[in-house]
Design an enzyme around this catalytic site. Structure first.
Site, PDB file in Angstrom:
ATOM      1  N   GLY A  55       0.741  -1.183  -0.225  1.00  0.00           N
ATOM      2  CA  GLY A  55       0.366  -0.284  -0.083  1.00  0.00           C
ATOM      3  C   GLY A  55       0.907   1.417  -0.079  1.00  0.00           C
ATOM      4  N   CYS A  82       5.414  -6.650   1.888  1.00  0.00           N
ATOM      5  CA  CYS A  82       5.854  -4.602   2.233  1.00  0.00           C
ATOM      6  C   CYS A  82       4.776  -4.389   2.694  1.00  0.00           C
ATOM      7  CB  CYS A  82       5.429  -4.529   0.564  1.00  0.00           C
ATOM      8  SG  CYS A  82       5.569  -2.384   0.228  1.00  0.00           S
ATOM      9  N   TYR A  83       3.934  -2.631   2.749  1.00  0.00           N
ATOM     10  CA  TYR A  83       2.940  -2.446   3.378  1.00  0.00           C
ATOM     11  C   TYR A  83       2.130  -3.513   4.246  1.00  0.00           C
ATOM     12  CZ  TYR A  83      -0.972   0.531   5.718  1.00  0.00           C
ATOM     13  OH  TYR A  83      -1.394   1.109   6.803  1.00  0.00           O
ATOM     14  N   HIS A 169       8.164  -8.153  -2.466  1.00  0.00           N
ATOM     15  CA  HIS A 169       7.080  -8.701  -3.365  1.00  0.00           C
ATOM     16  C   HIS A 169       7.389  -9.811  -3.873  1.00  0.00           C
ATOM     17  CE1 HIS A 169       4.680  -5.110  -3.207  1.00  0.00           C
ATOM     18  NE2 HIS A 169       5.712  -3.682  -2.946  1.00  0.00           N
ATOM     19  N   GLU A 171       5.149 -11.794  -5.219  1.00  0.00           N
ATOM     20  CA  GLU A 171       4.236 -12.202  -6.545  1.00  0.00           C
ATOM     21  C   GLU A 171       4.555 -11.603  -8.072  1.00  0.00           C
ATOM     22  OE1 GLU A 171       3.034  -7.837  -4.741  1.00  0.00           O
ATOM     23  OE2 GLU A 171       4.040  -9.937  -3.983  1.00  0.00           O
ATOM     24  N   SER A 223     -14.547  -6.121 -29.899  1.00  0.00           N
ATOM     25  CA  SER A 223     -13.747  -5.395 -30.554  1.00  0.00           C
ATOM     26  C   SER A 223     -12.652  -6.129 -31.680  1.00  0.00           C
ATOM     27  CB  SER A 223     -12.464  -4.918 -29.550  1.00  0.00           C
ATOM     28  OG  SER A 223     -11.996  -6.039 -29.699  1.00  0.00           O
ATOM     29  N   GLY A 224     -13.035  -7.609 -31.237  1.00  0.00           N
ATOM     30  CA  GLY A 224     -12.126  -8.477 -32.201  1.00  0.00           C
ATOM     31  C   GLY A 224     -11.128  -9.010 -30.989  1.00  0.00           C
ATOM     32  N   VAL A 226      -8.396  -9.905 -27.740  1.00  0.00           N
ATOM     33  CA  VAL A 226      -8.638 -11.749 -26.740  1.00  0.00           C
ATOM     34  C   VAL A 226      -9.688 -11.285 -25.629  1.00  0.00           C
ATOM     35  CG1 VAL A 226      -7.756 -12.949 -25.358  1.00  0.00           C
ATOM     36  CG2 VAL A 226      -6.168 -12.222 -27.582  1.00  0.00           C
ATOM     37  N   ASP A 227      -9.302 -10.313 -25.546  1.00  0.00           N
ATOM     38  CA  ASP A 227     -10.547 -10.035 -24.248  1.00  0.00           C
ATOM     39  C   ASP A 227     -12.341  -9.822 -24.976  1.00  0.00           C
ATOM     40  OD1 ASP A 227      -8.163  -9.848 -22.921  1.00  0.00           O
ATOM     41  OD2 ASP A 227      -8.071  -7.433 -23.167  1.00  0.00           O
ATOM     42  N   SER A 228     -12.086  -8.929 -25.436  1.00  0.00           N
ATOM     43  CA  SER A 228     -14.281  -9.044 -25.826  1.00  0.00           C
ATOM     44  C   SER A 228     -14.284 -10.148 -26.206  1.00  0.00           C
ATOM     45  CB  SER A 228     -14.016  -7.484 -27.047  1.00  0.00           C
ATOM     46  OG  SER A 228     -13.078  -7.993 -27.840  1.00  0.00           O
ATOM     47  N   SER A 229     -13.171 -10.655 -27.163  1.00  0.00           N
ATOM     48  CA  SER A 229     -14.311 -12.494 -28.189  1.00  0.00           C
ATOM     49  C   SER A 229     -14.739 -13.224 -27.000  1.00  0.00           C
ATOM     50  CB  SER A 229     -13.225 -12.644 -28.461  1.00  0.00           C
ATOM     51  OG  SER A 229     -12.547 -12.005 -29.963  1.00  0.00           O
ATOM     52  N   LYS A 369      -4.368 -11.204 -19.018  1.00  0.00           N
ATOM     53  CA  LYS A 369      -4.521 -11.756 -19.832  1.00  0.00           C
ATOM     54  C   LYS A 369      -4.724 -13.401 -20.320  1.00  0.00           C
ATOM     55  CE  LYS A 369      -4.204  -9.150 -23.131  1.00  0.00           C
ATOM     56  NZ  LYS A 369      -5.437  -8.354 -23.976  1.00  0.00           N
TER      57      LYS A 369
END
Length: 513
Positions: A55, A82-83, A169, A171, A223-224, A226-229, A369
Site C-alpha cells: 500500500g 510490504c505495507y 514483493h 508476486e 473489438s475482435g 482476445v478480451d472482448s472475444s 491476460k
C-alpha cells in the site's frame, strides 16, 4: 467437497489482484477484499489463509490503512507483503520507521532457508523491493527470516500463531523465487489441496450472468481482440440470442482487421451471434482532429464508443446491459480503487459520466491476460483466436503520438503490418507478449534517392510478459529488425527512420500512450 479459498486484503497496492492471480496459479480459489472488511465476514468465508497487500501509506501516518488487530487471533495463517508486513509489525508491537536508505527494484536478500515460508529457496535470492519505510524491530515472538544490508527485517515469522511477513514483493516476476514462497504459504502453511481450476470460473460466471440478466437484452462491445472475444462467447453461452455483438470500425484498427473480425464473428463465422458492424471512421477522425493530449484522446475514443453503442442499442430496442472485455491491468492503470492513475482505458477510466444502460457487465474484470486465454480455451474458442496478438480498445489512436489523422493511420497500419509479417516469417513471435509499430511525432532529415527528405520516425515495440502488469523488452534478432526497418523505409511513404524501443514496464507502459 467445499471450495478452498485464500482471501487477499487490499491495502491500496498496485499488485493486489496480481497476488490473487498467483494464488490461483496454485489452483486455489482467491478473492480480493478491502482491508476494512469485518471479521464476521471473514469468518463466514472460512478462508484457509489471508494475505495482506502492499500500500502507498505509512503505518504511522494520518492516512494509515489498518485492519482490526483481532484478525491475528482468528487462527488463520496470514502473510503480510510490504505495507502488509509493516502493518502486522506495527499492530503487534514492533517498530516501523522511515528507512535510512530506500530500496527499489531488484535486491539481493539473505534468506533463512529453515523458515517454512522459504523452503527450497536459495540462501541469497533476488527479490523486488519498493519501500521507503521498513521494520526496524520485529514484534515480540517473531524471528527474523530475511534481511538485506540496509533492511534488517526483510522477512519475519511467528509460526506458532501462523503469522508470516516479507518486505519485498514475491508476486512479481522480478522476484526470482517468489512463486516458491507463495506456494509454500498456500500449499504447505495453509495446507490447501489445490483442486480449483479455470473451468470453475467459467461455470460460475456463466451462471452468475444468467441470473443477473434474466430476460434482459445484452449489447456486447466486440473489438475482435482476445478480451472482448472471450467476453462475447461467455455471454453467448449464458444468454444466447439475448446477446447482440456490435463491432465498431472506428478507422483505428490494424490493416485488414475489420474484415478479419467480421469473418470470424459475422454471419459466415463460427459463432451463432447477432452481429452488427458499424463503420464510423470519419466520425472518429473528426472528433480527434487537433487533439494531441493522450488522456484526452483516450476519453474521446471511449465516449464515442459508448455513444455509438447507445445508438445501436436504440435501434435494437430496450437493451438493458452493456458487456465489455475489461481485464484487471486495464482497471489498475486507470486508477480505479486506490491505485494511482497511469492512463485511462476507453472501457474503464475513459467512460463518460452518463451511460444509457441499466448496468455494465465486465465478466473478465478480475483476470489477467493469460487467465483470460485459459478461460477462452475452456469455452472452446480456437487457439488461433485465443492467442491472437493483443490490441487496445482505442486502437492506433494510442500508437500515434500527437494528432490522429487518416494519413498517419495509414502510415502506422502499413508499418505495423510489415513488422508483424516479418516477425512471423522469422518465427520470432514465440514467447512475445505483444509487438507492434507506433508512429512518433518526430520528423527528421533523411536522404532517399539522392534527395533530402523530412519525414516521420516509426518506433517498433516488442515485450515479453505473461500478465501485462510487468514486461521486459524482447531481444529481437538484429537481422529481423534490419529487414523490417529496410522494408518500412522503402515501402511506407512518409517514413525515413525506424527506431526500436528497449524500455521495460515499469518504468514504461507497453503502449506508447
Amino acid at each position: 467437497m467445499e471450495k478452498e479459498m485464500v482471501v487477499v486484503l487490499d491495502f491500496g497496492g498496485q499488485y493486489n489482484q496480481l497476488i490473487a492471480r498467483r494464488v490461483r496459479e496454485c489452483n486455489v480459489y482467491c478473492e480480493v477484499h478491502p482491508y476494512y472488511i469485518s471479521l464476521d465476514k471473514i469468518r463466514q468465508m472460512q478462508p484457509k489463509g489471508i494475505i495482506f497487500t502492499g500500500g502507498p501509506n505509512s503505518v504511522y501516518g494520518e492516512n494509515a490503512a489498518a485492519c482490526e488487530k483481532e484478525i491475528f487471533e482468528l487462527g488463520i495463517p496470514i502473510l503480510g507483503i510490504c505495507y502488509g508486513a509493516q502493518i502486522m509489525a506495527h499492530l503487534l508491537g514492533g517498530k516501523v520507521t522511515t528507512a535510512p536508505v530506500s530500496e527499489y527494484g531488484k535486491t539481493e536478500v539473505e534468506i533463512n532457508t529453515q523458515a517454512s515460508l522459504f523452503r527450497d529457496v536459495s540462501e541469497t535470492t533476488i527479490c523486488w523491493m519498493s519501500h521507503t519505510d521498513y521494520i526496524a524491530e520485529a514484534p515480540e515472538g517473531f524471528q527474523v527470516t530475511a534481511h538485506t544490508p540496509v533492511c534488517p527485517v526483510a522477512g519475519m515469522d511467528c509460526p506458532e500463531k501462523g503469522l508470516y511477513a516479507v518486505q519485498f514483493h514475491p508476486e512479481v516476476m522480478h522476484t526470482v523465487e517468489g512463486m516458491k514462497m507463495l506456494r509454500n504459504f498456500v500449499m504447505n502453511i495453509c495446507d490447501c489441496r489445490g483442486d480449483w481450476k479455470m473451468d470453475s470460473f467459467v461455470e460460475t460466471t456463466i451462471n452468475a450472468i444468467r441470473e443477473k440478466v434474466g430476460n434482459g437484452k445484452v449489447l456486447c462491445a466486440l473489438s475482435g481482440g482476445v478480451d472482448s472475444s472471450v467476453a462475447a462467447v461467455l455471454l453467448a453461452k449464458a444468454v444466447g440470442k439475448q446477446l447482440t455483438c456490435v463491432f465498431v470500425d472506428h478507422g483505428l484498427l490494424r490493416k485488414n482487421e475489420g474484415d478479419e473480425v467480421e469473418s470470424v464473428f459475422g454471419p459466415e463465422g463460427a459463432y451463432d451471434l447477432n452481429f452488427i458492424r458499424v463503420n464510423v471512421q470519419e466520425r472518429f477522425y473528426q472528433r480527434l482532429a487537433g487533439v494531441t493530449e493522450p488522456e484526452q484522446k483516450r476519453k474521446i475514443i471511449g465516449e464515442e464508443f459508448i455513444r455509438v453503442f447507445e445508438e445501436e442499442a436504440k435501434k435494437i430496442g430496450a437493451v438493458d446491459f452493456l458487456v465489455q472485455g475489461t481485464i484487471y491491468p486495464d482497471v489498475i492503470e486507470s486508477g480505479l480503487g486506490k491505485s494511482a492513475t497511469i492512463k485511462s482505458h476507453h472501457n474503464v477510466g475513459g467512460l463518460p459520466d452518463c451511460v444509457d444502460f441499466k448496468e455494465i457487465i465486465e465478466p473478465l474484470r478480475m483476470l489477467f491476460k493469460d487467465e483470460v486465454r485459459k478461460a477462452g480455451l475452456e469455452l472452446g474458442i480456437p487457439e488461433y483466436l485465443v492467442y491472437r496478438q493483443p490490441f487496445p480498445g482505442p486502437g492506433l489512436g494510442i500508437r500515434i503520438i500527437g494528432e490522429v489523422t487518416e494519413e498517419k493511420v495509414h502510415i502506422v497500419q502499413e508499418a505495423d503490418y510489415i513488422y508483424r509479417e516479418e516477425i512471423a516469417k522469422a518465427g520470432a513471435d514465440k514467447g512475445l507478449g505483444q509487438y507492434f509499430a507506433a508512429l512518433t511525432n518526430m520528423r527528421s532529415v533523411g536522404v532517399m534517392g539522392d534527395e533530402r527528405t523530412y519525414d516521420y520516425a516509426v518506433a517498433l515495440r516488442a515485450v515479453c510478459t505473461s500478465d501485462f502488469m510487468t514486461a521486459d523488452c524482447a531481444e529481437i534478432p538484429w537481422e529481423v529488425l534490419s529487414k523490417v526497418a529496410n522494408r518500412i523505409v522503402n515501402e511506407v511513404k512518409g517514413v525515413n527512420r525506424v527506431l526500436y524501443d528497449c524500455t521495460s514496464k515499469p518504468p514504461g507502459t507497453i503502449e506508447f500512450e
